[in-house]
Design an enzyme around this catalytic site. Structure first.
Site, PDB file in Angstrom:
ATOM      1  N   ARG A  40       0.776  -1.242   0.000  1.00  0.00           N
ATOM      2  CA  ARG A  40       0.000   0.000   0.000  1.00  0.00           C
ATOM      3  C   ARG A  40       0.803   1.285   0.000  1.00  0.00           C
ATOM      4  O   ARG A  40       0.200   2.352   0.061  1.00  0.00           O
ATOM      5  CB  ARG A  40      -0.955   0.010   1.192  1.00  0.00           C
ATOM      6  CG  ARG A  40      -2.103  -0.919   0.959  1.00  0.00           C
ATOM      7  CD  ARG A  40      -3.095  -0.904   2.074  1.00  0.00           C
ATOM      8  NE  ARG A  40      -4.170  -1.825   1.763  1.00  0.00           N
ATOM      9  CZ  ARG A  40      -4.055  -3.141   1.798  1.00  0.00           C
ATOM     10  NH1 ARG A  40      -2.913  -3.692   2.159  1.00  0.00           N
ATOM     11  NH2 ARG A  40      -5.063  -3.919   1.479  1.00  0.00           N
ATOM     12  N   GLN A 106       2.045  -9.761   9.705  1.00  0.00           N
ATOM     13  CA  GLN A 106       1.225  -9.962   8.516  1.00  0.00           C
ATOM     14  C   GLN A 106       2.098 -10.438   7.356  1.00  0.00           C
ATOM     15  O   GLN A 106       1.587 -10.681   6.273  1.00  0.00           O
ATOM     16  CB  GLN A 106       0.550  -8.645   8.122  1.00  0.00           C
ATOM     17  CG  GLN A 106      -0.488  -8.163   9.125  1.00  0.00           C
ATOM     18  CD  GLN A 106      -0.931  -6.744   8.809  1.00  0.00           C
ATOM     19  OE1 GLN A 106      -0.279  -5.777   9.163  1.00  0.00           O
ATOM     20  NE2 GLN A 106      -2.041  -6.633   8.129  1.00  0.00           N
ATOM     21  N   HIS A 124      -0.780 -14.255   8.198  1.00  0.00           N
ATOM     22  CA  HIS A 124      -1.088 -14.490   6.781  1.00  0.00           C
ATOM     23  C   HIS A 124      -0.295 -15.657   6.206  1.00  0.00           C
ATOM     24  O   HIS A 124      -0.131 -15.755   5.000  1.00  0.00           O
ATOM     25  CB  HIS A 124      -0.841 -13.208   5.974  1.00  0.00           C
ATOM     26  CG  HIS A 124      -1.797 -12.116   6.330  1.00  0.00           C
ATOM     27  ND1 HIS A 124      -1.648 -10.818   5.899  1.00  0.00           N
ATOM     28  CD2 HIS A 124      -2.935 -12.136   7.058  1.00  0.00           C
ATOM     29  CE1 HIS A 124      -2.652 -10.091   6.372  1.00  0.00           C
ATOM     30  NE2 HIS A 124      -3.434 -10.859   7.087  1.00  0.00           N
ATOM     31  N   CYS A 132      -1.753 -29.398  -1.116  1.00  0.00           N
ATOM     32  CA  CYS A 132      -2.678 -29.738  -2.196  1.00  0.00           C
ATOM     33  C   CYS A 132      -4.090 -29.352  -1.763  1.00  0.00           C
ATOM     34  O   CYS A 132      -4.519 -29.709  -0.665  1.00  0.00           O
ATOM     35  CB  CYS A 132      -2.594 -31.234  -2.474  1.00  0.00           C
ATOM     36  SG  CYS A 132      -3.960 -31.839  -3.496  1.00  0.00           S
ATOM     37  N   CYS A 135      -6.242 -33.116  -1.574  1.00  0.00           N
ATOM     38  CA  CYS A 135      -5.965 -34.137  -0.553  1.00  0.00           C
ATOM     39  C   CYS A 135      -5.208 -33.566   0.644  1.00  0.00           C
ATOM     40  O   CYS A 135      -4.912 -34.291   1.592  1.00  0.00           O
ATOM     41  CB  CYS A 135      -5.194 -35.308  -1.157  1.00  0.00           C
ATOM     42  SG  CYS A 135      -3.446 -34.960  -1.456  1.00  0.00           S
ATOM     43  N   CYS A 157      -0.331 -31.811  -7.431  1.00  0.00           N
ATOM     44  CA  CYS A 157      -0.023 -32.823  -6.420  1.00  0.00           C
ATOM     45  C   CYS A 157       0.393 -34.132  -7.110  1.00  0.00           C
ATOM     46  O   CYS A 157      -0.287 -34.588  -8.029  1.00  0.00           O
ATOM     47  CB  CYS A 157      -1.277 -33.029  -5.575  1.00  0.00           C
ATOM     48  SG  CYS A 157      -1.126 -34.256  -4.299  1.00  0.00           S
ATOM     49  N   SER A 198       2.913  -1.114   9.365  1.00  0.00           N
ATOM     50  CA  SER A 198       1.625  -1.638   8.883  1.00  0.00           C
ATOM     51  C   SER A 198       0.675  -0.472   8.639  1.00  0.00           C
ATOM     52  O   SER A 198       0.584   0.445   9.457  1.00  0.00           O
ATOM     53  CB  SER A 198       1.017  -2.596   9.906  1.00  0.00           C
ATOM     54  OG  SER A 198      -0.277  -2.971   9.474  1.00  0.00           O
ATOM     55  N   SER A 199      -0.037  -0.544   7.517  1.00  0.00           N
ATOM     56  CA  SER A 199      -1.007   0.520   7.222  1.00  0.00           C
ATOM     57  C   SER A 199      -2.259   0.367   8.092  1.00  0.00           C
ATOM     58  O   SER A 199      -3.101   1.246   8.120  1.00  0.00           O
ATOM     59  CB  SER A 199      -1.380   0.485   5.738  1.00  0.00           C
ATOM     60  OG  SER A 199      -1.881  -0.793   5.393  1.00  0.00           O
TER      61      SER A 199
HETATM   62  P1  NAD Z   1       0.803  -2.512   3.706  1.00  0.00           P
HETATM   63  O1  NAD Z   1       1.504  -2.678   2.413  1.00  0.00           O
HETATM   64  O2  NAD Z   1      -0.641  -2.313   3.766  1.00  0.00           O
HETATM   65  O3  NAD Z   1       1.476  -1.320   4.537  1.00  0.00           O
HETATM   66  C1  NAD Z   1       2.820  -1.204   4.736  1.00  0.00           C
HETATM   67  C2  NAD Z   1       3.033   0.121   5.463  1.00  0.00           C
HETATM   68  O4  NAD Z   1       4.416   0.204   5.757  1.00  0.00           O
HETATM   69  C3  NAD Z   1       2.668   1.349   4.644  1.00  0.00           C
HETATM   70  O5  NAD Z   1       1.723   2.125   5.371  1.00  0.00           O
HETATM   71  C4  NAD Z   1       3.998   2.112   4.475  1.00  0.00           C
HETATM   72  O6  NAD Z   1       3.857   3.494   4.678  1.00  0.00           O
HETATM   73  C5  NAD Z   1       4.838   1.533   5.588  1.00  0.00           C
HETATM   74  N1  NAD Z   1       6.270   1.458   5.261  1.00  0.00           N
HETATM   75  C6  NAD Z   1       6.842   1.015   4.112  1.00  0.00           C
HETATM   76  N2  NAD Z   1       8.184   1.071   4.221  1.00  0.00           N
HETATM   77  C7  NAD Z   1       8.464   1.576   5.446  1.00  0.00           C
HETATM   78  C8  NAD Z   1       9.667   1.887   6.131  1.00  0.00           C
HETATM   79  N3  NAD Z   1      10.878   1.683   5.595  1.00  0.00           N
HETATM   80  N4  NAD Z   1       9.579   2.404   7.386  1.00  0.00           N
HETATM   81  C9  NAD Z   1       8.364   2.620   7.967  1.00  0.00           C
HETATM   82  N5  NAD Z   1       7.200   2.353   7.343  1.00  0.00           N
HETATM   83  C10 NAD Z   1       7.242   1.820   6.113  1.00  0.00           C
HETATM   84  O7  NAD Z   1       1.200  -3.767   4.449  1.00  0.00           O
HETATM   85  P2  NAD Z   1       0.412  -4.518   5.526  1.00  0.00           P
HETATM   86  O8  NAD Z   1      -0.376  -3.547   6.338  1.00  0.00           O
HETATM   87  O9  NAD Z   1       1.429  -5.368   6.130  1.00  0.00           O
HETATM   88  O10 NAD Z   1      -0.702  -5.475   4.831  1.00  0.00           O
HETATM   89  C11 NAD Z   1      -0.801  -5.859   3.508  1.00  0.00           C
HETATM   90  C12 NAD Z   1      -0.625  -7.318   3.215  1.00  0.00           C
HETATM   91  O11 NAD Z   1       0.519  -7.445   2.468  1.00  0.00           O
HETATM   92  C13 NAD Z   1      -0.391  -8.255   4.316  1.00  0.00           C
HETATM   93  O12 NAD Z   1      -1.429  -9.138   4.195  1.00  0.00           O
HETATM   94  C14 NAD Z   1       0.880  -9.062   4.024  1.00  0.00           C
HETATM   95  O13 NAD Z   1       0.570 -10.432   4.113  1.00  0.00           O
HETATM   96  C15 NAD Z   1       1.147  -8.732   2.621  1.00  0.00           C
HETATM   97  N6  NAD Z   1       2.521  -8.501   2.211  1.00  0.00           N
HETATM   98  C16 NAD Z   1       3.568  -9.124   2.843  1.00  0.00           C
HETATM   99  C17 NAD Z   1       4.870  -8.852   2.439  1.00  0.00           C
HETATM  100  C18 NAD Z   1       6.013  -9.544   3.134  1.00  0.00           C
HETATM  101  O14 NAD Z   1       5.874 -10.683   3.568  1.00  0.00           O
HETATM  102  N7  NAD Z   1       7.171  -8.889   3.262  1.00  0.00           N
HETATM  103  C19 NAD Z   1       5.111  -7.948   1.415  1.00  0.00           C
HETATM  104  C20 NAD Z   1       4.010  -7.349   0.769  1.00  0.00           C
HETATM  105  C21 NAD Z   1       2.720  -7.637   1.196  1.00  0.00           C
HETATM  106 ZN    ZN Z   2      -3.346 -34.079  -3.589  1.00  0.00          ZN
END
Ligand code: NAD
Ligand code: ZN
Length: 264
Positions: A40, A106, A124, A132, A135, A157, A198-199
């Site tokens: 985001r 997340q 998440h 799979c 199964c 699978c 996190s947003s």
């Molecule tokens: P999001 O993308 O909604 O928000 C991330 C937030 O982090 C943003 O508001 C942004 O302003 C802030 N941000 C980015 N870089 C930053 C930094 N260097 N310092 C401080 N803030 C920073 O992410 P979310 O709220 O975690 O949720 C979205 C979904 O995205 C989750 O379900 C997650 O599973 C998935 N996701 C995971 C990964 C991963 O595993 N690394 C990557 C992308 C998305």
């Molecule tokens: Zn299977």
């Protein structure tokens, strides 16, 4: 950092020193400095690519698994090369010192565990496992990767030819109930919820700060952009997490591993 931000950071350190049961809630923002884009952020966030997001949904997986895996292949390279950041190491060190009881994340990238965190609640799921859909046979990431390398797309699978799905929560999927129950218990027992990168708009994860507040915990939020909970937090810092973690680590006498160096 600028003086007003330094004031806020000093107050964060005071809160952390006083707290005895810290829980961290982390989002994609803790891993952007490791090179994994978030969803985001207004710049570089994957959410800006609507086709990608649709193909990665649970409907996208069912209706067009080939496209789903093509999208996965686009996202995979940074996940495979990323190393934990200072922020991951900071949280691992808090746990080692007995200050932090759990990291609720997340993220699906496994970087908290690689930095040494032990009690990690993955809301998440993880890209490291798959199953799979027919199964339920479990597959490791390496097994799925081997199938992909043999051009088995979408991977199926070997027992029943059912589709193999990564153990990650897609848009439209339910959250794993056990992880959610553990997360709820953790926030209800903490005295400080440290919310990093996190947003706070993806539910039900975004409800955890409310539950923590109602149970009497304080909230500290560190995020580049504003969140819907900023007005309910004790301290809000809009700054890059790398700077935050460096400052806090230095002030609390931690020798955090520099960016890009894997744990020994
Ligand atoms: P999001 O993308 O909604 O928000 C991330 C937030 O982090 C943003 O508001 C942004 O302003 C802030 N941000 C980015 N870089 C930053 C930094 N260097 N310092 C401080 N803030 C920073 O992410 P979310 O709220 O975690 O949720 C979205 C979904 O995205 C989750 O379900 C997650 O599973 C998935 N996701 C995971 C990964 C991963 O595993 N690394 C990557 C992308 C998305
Ligand atoms: Zn299977």
């Amino acid at each position: 950092m600028t003086p007003p931000r330094n004031d806020a950071l000093n107050r964060v350190v005071e809160h952390l020193e006083r707290a005895t049961r810290v829980v961290a809630l982390t989002g994609a923002g803790v891993s952007t400095e490791a090179g994994i884009p978030d969803f985001r952020s207004s710049e570089g966030g994957l959410w800006n690519d609507l086709h990608l997001m649709v193909s990665l949904s649970s409907w996208g997986f069912r209706l067009a698994p080939g496209r789903f895996y093509a999208s996965i292949l686009r996202l995979l390279p940074p996940l495979l090369t990323a190393q934990p950041t200072r922020t991951h190491y900071l949280l691992a060190e808090f746990e080692r010192r007995g200050k932090l009881t759990a990291v609720i994340t997340q993220n699906i990238d496994g970087l908290h565990q690689r930095a040494g965190s032990r009690n990690v609640i993955e809301l998440h799921g993880t890209y490291r496992r798959a199953h799979c859909v027919d199964c339920q046979h479990a597959y490791t990431f390496e097994e799925v990767q081997n199938k992909i390398q043999r051009q088995e797309l979408p991977p199926r699978c070997h027992r029943c030819r059912g589709l193999i799905k990564p153990d990650v929560v897609l848009f439209g999927d339910l959250l794993p109930s056990e992880a959610l129950a553990r997360a709820t218990e953790a926030v209800q027992q903490c005295d400080l919820l440290l919310i990093l990168g996190s947003s706070l708009v993806v539910y039900p994860a975004a409800d955890l700060p409310r539950q923590a507040r109602e149970a009497g915990a304080r909230l500290i939020i560190v995020n580049l952009e504003p969140t819907p909970y900023d007005h309910r937090a004790e301290i809000v810092i809009h700054a890059p997490l790398g700077e935050f973690s460096q400052f806090v680590g230095d002030r609390m006498g931690m020798n955090l591993q520099p960016l890009g160096v894997p744990p020994q």
